[in-house]
Scaffold this motif. Sequence first.
Motif, short mmCIF file in Angstrom:
data_model
loop_
_atom_site.label_atom_id
_atom_site.label_comp_id
_atom_site.label_asym_id
_atom_site.label_seq_id
_atom_site.Cartn_x
_atom_site.Cartn_y
_atom_site.Cartn_z
N GLY A 7 0.83 -1.21 0.00
CA GLY A 7 0.00 0.00 0.00
C GLY A 7 0.86 1.25 0.00
O GLY A 7 1.64 1.46 0.92
N GLY A 12 1.93 4.18 3.87
CA GLY A 12 2.92 3.24 3.34
C GLY A 12 4.18 3.95 2.90
O GLY A 12 5.30 3.49 3.15
N ALA A 37 -7.20 7.14 -0.33
CA ALA A 37 -7.74 8.27 0.45
C ALA A 37 -6.81 9.47 0.39
O ALA A 37 -7.26 10.63 0.38
CB ALA A 37 -7.95 7.84 1.90
N THR A 38 -5.51 9.20 0.31
CA THR A 38 -4.53 10.30 0.29
C THR A 38 -4.77 11.24 -0.88
O THR A 38 -4.51 12.45 -0.79
CB THR A 38 -3.11 9.68 0.23
N ALA A 41 -7.45 13.78 0.18
CA ALA A 41 -7.31 14.55 1.41
C ALA A 41 -7.00 16.02 1.18
O ALA A 41 -6.26 16.38 0.27
CB ALA A 41 -6.23 13.92 2.28
N ILE A 208 -7.16 -8.59 2.27
CA ILE A 208 -6.09 -9.49 1.82
C ILE A 208 -6.24 -10.82 2.56
O ILE A 208 -6.32 -10.83 3.80
CB ILE A 208 -4.71 -8.84 2.10
N PHE A 329 -8.22 7.02 9.57
CA PHE A 329 -9.49 7.74 9.47
C PHE A 329 -9.30 9.14 8.88
O PHE A 329 -8.77 9.30 7.81
CB PHE A 329 -10.15 7.76 10.85
N ILE A 333 -3.18 12.15 7.15
CA ILE A 333 -2.16 13.07 6.63
C ILE A 333 -1.39 13.64 7.81
O ILE A 333 -0.16 13.62 7.84
CB ILE A 333 -2.80 14.19 5.78
#
Length: 399
Positions: A7, A12, A37-38, A41, A208, A329, A333
């Motif tokens: 990830g 990651g 999600a990054t 953000a 996974i 959540f 960041i």
Amino acid sequence: MHVIVVGAGIIGLSTAWHLRRLGAGVTIIDPAPGQGATHAAAGMLAPAAEVVWGQSPLYPLMRASAQMYPSFAAEVASAAGADFGLTDSGTLVCAGDRADLQALRQLRTAQTAAGFTTELITGSRARELEPALSPSVAGAVRIPDDQSIDPRRVTTALLSVVSATTVRRQVTRLIRRGGITVGVGFSDGDELTADQVIITAGAEADSITGMPALPLRKVWGDVLRLRAPAALTPLLHGTVRGLVNGRPVYIVARDDGELVLGASSREDGREGTDAGAVHRLLQDGQRLVPGILDCEITDITTRARPGSPDDLPIVGRIDDGCLVSTGYFRHGILLAPLGGRLGAELATGVSPDWLPAGGLDSVSPGRFSAEPHSAEPSADGSSAVSSVLHPTTLHRSTS
Ligand SMILES: Cc1cc2nc3c(=O)[nH]c(=O)nc-3n(C[C@H](O)[C@H](O)[C@H](O)COP(=O)(O)OP(=O)(O)OC[C@H]3O[C@@H](n4cnc5c(N)ncnc54)[C@H](O)[C@@H]3O)c2cc1C
């Protein structure tokens, strides 16, 4: 030591960065690096503005990670030759009307109780600081120390440093020998082995095969990116957050003129952008800053935040060869420098003695088990952490 990081979101990538600093060899695996999600953000690094009643174990982690950001950003910028767009122009949390002002006062009480320094100011003072604010803004809480970054620039910078070791594939399973993870497998039967595996797959971390059934919840967020016409630029100087009829909304101003308007918070399972949510964001955003209706919409993105039942991350061992680092959540960041360093140190056997007191226990995957957490594998070698949830109160999110 060779470590596989599954990830390549901000967690990651930050983990990989810290692993390399500790001298480990790293392979990062992700079919779409930086697109989780990054990618959505807003990039607020706002521990005080994120205070919610009942989340006290989170505050020391948020504060510690915010303090790590300037050096993290400077070190990556020097290695990558590209910066994060880090700004420290603060936050104004505005009240859309008098009723919202009452809620804002309560928020400030919570911020003060949590040890943060904030200032309650009048609507007129707020408009002196941000002239684009609406005349109807009834007051604001000023948080001068808040920072922000551009998460897309962060992933680009981090990826440029670690790209040589990035594999663009989707991991489908953990490979276990004697109950210990020794690598990962792919849908075509290929396998990759390593001394340690860290799962940083965000909201997909438990999909996974071989991973325990983590209590992750997908909290979908819709967010818009805007650009003001030249005559109105810069529309804002820092981050404007607020409550409008009790609904949270924010507008983050970037140093390159981009504005980020967000964000919805939905657990309805719909992956696509919600038209009603976009409508409400524009409606509430323009109540605080009318000029946003003169802007161009350049991007609308919808992604799932990887939520946990108590809104704290889930970081720790699954077995002797595998760790998980997810559940960040709406704070991933902000928490990336802390989460990355923690995951890297746990994988390489370094004691994270710099963590705030109680930090390791508060993020342990074992906290959701009815039984004390055990690293013993089950008979099929598949799962060491059960997922019996404690009843918790879920909180409304703004970021
Ligand atoms: C609208 C919105 C606004 C936000 N604003 C803020 C903010 O202002 N401040 C803040 O601190 N946080 C904010 N957040 C939260 C933050 O974005 C997340 O907490 C953070 O990005 C989580 O990072 P991550 O690396 O864990 O997950 P992700 O960024 O989702 O990355 C996970 C990665 O894993 C990969 N992956 C998944 N499954 C596999 C697999 N099987 N094999 C290989 N790779 C896989 C995915 O492709 C993805 O790239 C916001 C979130 C949203 C949605």
